[in-house]
Design an enzyme around this catalytic site. Structure first.
Site, PDB file in Angstrom:
ATOM      1  CD  GLN A  49      -0.137   3.405  -7.418  1.00  0.00           C
ATOM      2  OE1 GLN A  49       0.358   3.204  -6.384  1.00  0.00           O
ATOM      3  NE2 GLN A  49       0.005   2.992  -8.538  1.00  0.00           N
TER       4      GLN A  49
ATOM      5  CG  ASP B 103      -0.425  -3.678 -12.847  1.00  0.00           C
ATOM      6  OD1 ASP B 103       0.861  -3.741 -12.042  1.00  0.00           O
ATOM      7  OD2 ASP B 103      -0.921  -2.362 -11.768  1.00  0.00           O
TER       8      ASP B 103
ATOM      9  CD  GLU C  21       2.146  -7.528 -10.530  1.00  0.00           C
ATOM     10  OE1 GLU C  21       2.539  -7.052  -9.897  1.00  0.00           O
ATOM     11  OE2 GLU C  21       0.825  -6.191 -10.846  1.00  0.00           O
TER      12      GLU C  21
END
Length: 531
Positions: free
Chosen positions: A170, A202, A244
């Site tokens: 990622q 996120d 988040e």
């Protein structure tokens, strides 16, 4: 009446892994049509807004948080048209839909990264963070401690390192590049045009890197997030951004800005302290973190939860508290993951109905809008034999037929077995049983929704002379509710301060009575009293 544009301030959210919720075509994976079929169930429960986990095309090395294409739905879940149909069906039932917006990173299979690593002169090279050395940004912690030795990974093809805060698969996007900033606004526009009601954004603290910092919560990160909010306010008023940021409340406070950044932010640190309170039978840990929680702008709200799709994170507790939580709640090594515990709500609380209910009572009465993790409303179990976080992402248990009514085919994951398996714990057996957990949670939701007291973000602790009793006043817009919760397994007596010795209405029984100088509470019992 709550202002419609502030709908999120008293909403009940419900988090869904689409793959694990309901399969409509028998391929063993949940899909958008399956979710559409079950909207009536969510309406019955009283859900106002559904948060769906990523449904983008993905190699699924991180359950879809590794995105390979931001502008499409993975064919396993269905099509863009089916998503549109689901959103419309939800809106007809008064249910809003928010999606994950993963700003920080893509999958290494994303075409941007493929182009970026194919050639140092590619126009996409600067979409990611590259370096000749892995010694930059050394003050930055590693989040996936169990799997990643570094935040840098060597790329053989172009002979440089690339930066990633999560798995090496990622790579982080480079938000110092204006093209990346613009690209992510375009992504937001695409999904908002389809009709979704906002995003759970996120991993937002990590967007920007600067030498000599821990690369978290940087001013430049906030600049970009304000830009995203302004874009949404201008073009899509009434849609929300939920942040988040797994940080202490004073560090999350800047993410609300002056009411011009995030509408909502998760309150991570209260969550482990609810479990601490229940295990110790004392409320101080909860009170201490709530007293530390700064006030937030009038148009903002906290978001509270007991469990979600990740491990029960212990990042926001002390090392001593973490070791204690592991000892108490994760006695087997395989129950741990990273800095957390990979278990669901019911098994964490010994499948004790009283503890599960009081945990939910705390969730529904603390400041903030609550999020229920799919299946927790029926007391679903977990499967800790599965790797990583998969044990808490098993198929929803609809009935006691083979495959739990989730699919006519072979489910993508093993189902939960044993005491909390689908044969014993399922929607069908609970939905019409007046004494079921489902009905208790549904009742809490319906009471909560009729009281504006819960839509504010302030609370006042009430001193009862008994550390086992958590007591607080929630007041907003002329509505006042006092909550008493006995956190212990013994009968407790709470002393009632003089200013609360008056006639109250028990919101669960609709019975009025006079609060005297003391109140006796049964083990793990809770009272919501309208003053």
């Amino acid at each position: 009446m709550i202002n419609q544009s502030l709908w999120y301030k008293n909403a009940v959210f419900y988090e869904i892994s689409v793959r694990a919720f309901k399969d409509s075509n028998g391929d063993g994976k949940g899909d958008l049509c399956g979710l559409t079929e079950k909207l009536d169930y969510l309406q019955t429960l009283g859900v106002d807004c559904v948060w769906i986990m990523p449904i983008y095309p993905s190699p699924l090395r991180d359950d879809g948080y590794d995105i390979a294409d931001y502008y499409s739905v993975d064919s396993a879940y269905g099509s863009l048209d089916q998503l549109k149909g689901m959103i419309e069906a939800a809106h007809q039932r008064g249910i809003r839909i928010i999606m994950d917006l993963v700003l920080n990173h893509t999958s290494d299979e994303h075409r941007w990264f493929q182009a970026s690593r194919s050639d140092r002169n590619s126009p996409y090279r600067d979409y990611y963070v590259w370096s000749d050395t892995d010694q930059k940004y050394k003050d930055t912690r590693i989040i996936f401690l169990d799997t990643e030795p570094s935040n840098w990974t060597w790329d053989e093809k172009t002979g440089q390192y690339y930066w990633h805060r999560f798995y090496a698969s990622q790579p982080d996007l480079n938000f110092d590049n204006p093209k990346v900033q613009e690209e992510m606004l375009n992504v937001a526009r695409f999904w908002l045009d389809l009709g979704i009601d906002g995003f759970r954004a996120d991993a937002v603290p990590y967007l920007i890197e600067r030498e000599g910092t821990n690369c978290e919560n940087l001013p430049e990160t906030h600049e970009y997030l304000k830009k995203l909010r302004a874009f949404m306010e201008e073009h899509y008023p009434g849609r929300i951004l939920l942040c988040e940021a797994n940080q202490y409340p004073e560090d999350v406070r800047p993410y609300f800005g002056d009411g011009d950044e995030f509408h909502m932010g998760f309150h991570f640190p209260i969550m482990p302290r609810i479990y601490m309170a229940l295990k110790k039978g004392r409320y101080e840990d909860m009170a201490e973190i709530m007293r530390r929680t700064p006030s937030i702008p009038e148009n903002c709200q906290w978001c509270t939860f007991l469990r979600n799709h990740d491990e029960l994170t212990l990042e926001m507790v002390t090392e001593e508290e973490r070791q204690w939580m592991w000892k108490e709640y994760a006695p087997e090594p395989r129950m741990k993951l990273n800095l957390g515990i990979r278990r669901r709500l019911a098994p964490l609380l010994d499948n004790d109905r009283r503890k599960i209910e009081i945990a939910n009572s705390i969730l529904f009465t603390l400041p903030g809008s609550p999020i229920i993790y799919y299946g927790d409303e029926i007391g679903m179990g977990d499967n800790i034999d599965l790797p990583d976080r998969n044990g808490v992402r098993t198929p929803m248990q609809w009935d006691d037929s083979p495959n739990a009514g989730f699919s006519t085919g072979k489910p993508f994951s093993e189902l939960v077995q044993g005491e909390l398996g689908y044969q014993n714990v399922n929607v069908a057996s609970q939905i019409n049983d007046p004494d079921s957990l489902f009905r208790a949670i549904k009742r809490m939701i319906s009471i909560r929704k009729t009281h504006t007291a819960f839509s504010g973000s302030s609370m006042e602790w009430i001193e009862t002379g008994n550390p086992a009793v958590s007591a607080y006043l929630r007041e907003h817009d002329g509505d006042a509710v006092v909550v008493f919760q006995n956190l212990s397994d013994a009968v407790q007596v709470a002393q009632i301060p003089a200013n609360f010795q008056k006639t109250v209405l028990d919101l669960f029984t609709d019975h009025s009575f006079s609060l005297g100088t003391s109140l006796e509470l049964r083990p793990y019992s809770y009272l919501w009293l309208q003053v």
